[in-house]
Design an enzyme around this catalytic site. Sequence first.
Site, PDB file in Angstrom:
ATOM      1  N   SER A 207     -11.416 105.483-103.110  1.00 54.28           N
ATOM      2  CA  SER A 207     -10.185 104.749-103.358  1.00 54.28           C
ATOM      3  C   SER A 207      -9.045 105.343-102.551  1.00 54.28           C
ATOM      4  CB  SER A 207      -9.832 104.802-104.840  1.00 54.28           C
ATOM      5  OG  SER A 207      -9.247 106.050-105.127  1.00 54.28           O
ATOM      6  N   LYS A 208      -7.905 104.740-102.723  1.00 61.33           N
ATOM      7  CA  LYS A 208      -6.672 105.152-102.069  1.00 61.33           C
ATOM      8  C   LYS A 208      -6.414 106.647-102.257  1.00 61.33           C
ATOM      9  CE  LYS A 208      -3.240 104.288 -99.824  1.00 61.33           C
ATOM     10  NZ  LYS A 208      -3.745 105.474 -99.182  1.00 61.33           N
ATOM     11  N   ARG A 209      -6.773 107.146-103.416  1.00 64.81           N
ATOM     12  CA  ARG A 209      -6.503 108.561-103.711  1.00 64.81           C
ATOM     13  C   ARG A 209      -7.303 109.509-102.814  1.00 64.81           C
ATOM     14  NH1 ARG A 209      -8.370 108.326-108.977  1.00 64.81           N
ATOM     15  NH2 ARG A 209      -8.128 106.087-108.888  1.00 64.81           N
ATOM     16  N   GLY A 211      -7.693 109.173 -99.625  1.00 65.80           N
ATOM     17  CA  GLY A 211      -7.192 109.151 -98.249  1.00 65.80           C
ATOM     18  C   GLY A 211      -7.058 107.720 -97.799  1.00 65.80           C
ATOM     19  N   GLU A 217      -4.295 101.115 -92.422  1.00 67.65           N
ATOM     20  CA  GLU A 217      -3.994 102.547 -92.336  1.00 67.65           C
ATOM     21  C   GLU A 217      -4.786 103.223 -91.220  1.00 67.65           C
ATOM     22  OE1 GLU A 217      -3.302 104.514 -96.503  1.00 67.65           O
ATOM     23  OE2 GLU A 217      -4.923 103.043 -96.638  1.00 67.65           O
TER      24      GLU A 217
END
Length: 438
Positions: A207-209, A211, A217
């Site tokens: 997930s986003k957490r 990286g 991105e």
Amino acid sequence: MSVRVRFAPSPTGHVHIGNIRAAIFNWLFARHEGGRFLLRIEDTDRERSTPEACQTLLEAMAWLGLDYDEPPVYQSTRREAHLAAAEELLARGYAYREDKGGTGRGECIVFRMPSTSIEFDDLVKGSLKKPASDLHDFVIVRSDGTPVFHLANVVDDIAMGITHVIRGDDHVENTFRHIALFRALGAPVPKYAHLPMIVNRQGRPYSKRDGAAYVGEFRERGILADALFNYLALLGWSPGDGRELLSRRELIELFTLERVQTSPAQFDMDKLLWMNAQYMRALPPAERLAGHMKDLNAHGLAPDPEYLLRVLEVMQDRIKLFSQTTEQTIYFFTEDYPVDEDAWARRWRRPGVPAAVAQLRERWMSTPFQGAPLEATLKEVAAAAGRPPADLIHAVRLAVSGTPTGPGLYAMLEVLGRERTLARLDRALARARAEGYE
Ligand code: GLU
């Protein structure tokens, strides 16, 4: 029967790598089979699926070269077809109306699940089965009249003539419902291939957490489209012969669903960076140079291209993104480069080291400025001072680059040249003296 597959994202403004990986697998499968790759934008959530969110999605696909063979289908435009299918199910006894809240405010339409078990052969996971006792009726049209995901998804797959549904394995549970819907609507059930989850180092969903997780991105950080494509193609699939760098043509040729793995695929940023470096190196020289130059320019540096090429010769392996160019090479282009203070304390606050560097500096004034003679002189001076060469190597490296890591010292000195090297040694010696070390 020719293959027709689709990518069916729900646009949210970000394109998660797990979703785009599904698009890539569908695309590769279609191209390998000589079939068709379609796009269906599941934009029924009007709050999240704004025009901008759809635009972000289309841009991500274009950037990755995921071309589709028919105009995209916007699910929000198909509402009447979804509702007509619900009416048909009602008429044929496969669904019933129910006032869920008992409020009398409106009835939803509920699909009647069959009273027998449902089984299917997943092309990745093998045979999957659910007993009748685990199959429960479910809502297909809400009381406000909006069709539910399951109904819209299946009705559109039927309308688009989809032969294979290739999607993330978070949809396995839904598939039992979808199969029942296909059957009730009298349509052939497509083949299913559920892709393994993408996980982080701890084995939890990536997930986003963890990286960068969105296509945009990676793009902003300087990952090349071809590198991301190649990397994601290997996230849950492999050609089976250990090869990793594969062109699009090779991927199309080699891709089969049989080789999709069942176990979760671990996302590895280091590997993606390594792969990106390989793709950077393979770019035409002018394009490569322009990529590095752009980052330097953005940091107010505009080196001579010839000199930049020489810097890149020694630094290439260390720069894995164009956007790392300046931070990795700054000391080649300016006297205003950062100095690692811990390393300074370790290497220069040692009695005797500055004196030995000072002697080396004198010798280097007249040494031919090439690797072999520079090295020979350094060893002579170290021996005369009764020190290991490493003492001088580390001190010089830090003085000329500010960092304890980098390319081979002598290759670096050759690129920097005599003038810069001697001036930087002078500055370091002056600082050491000012700090009380000789
Ligand atoms: N919109 C669904 C998703 O993004 C579609 C799933 C499917 O491919 O059927 O997960």
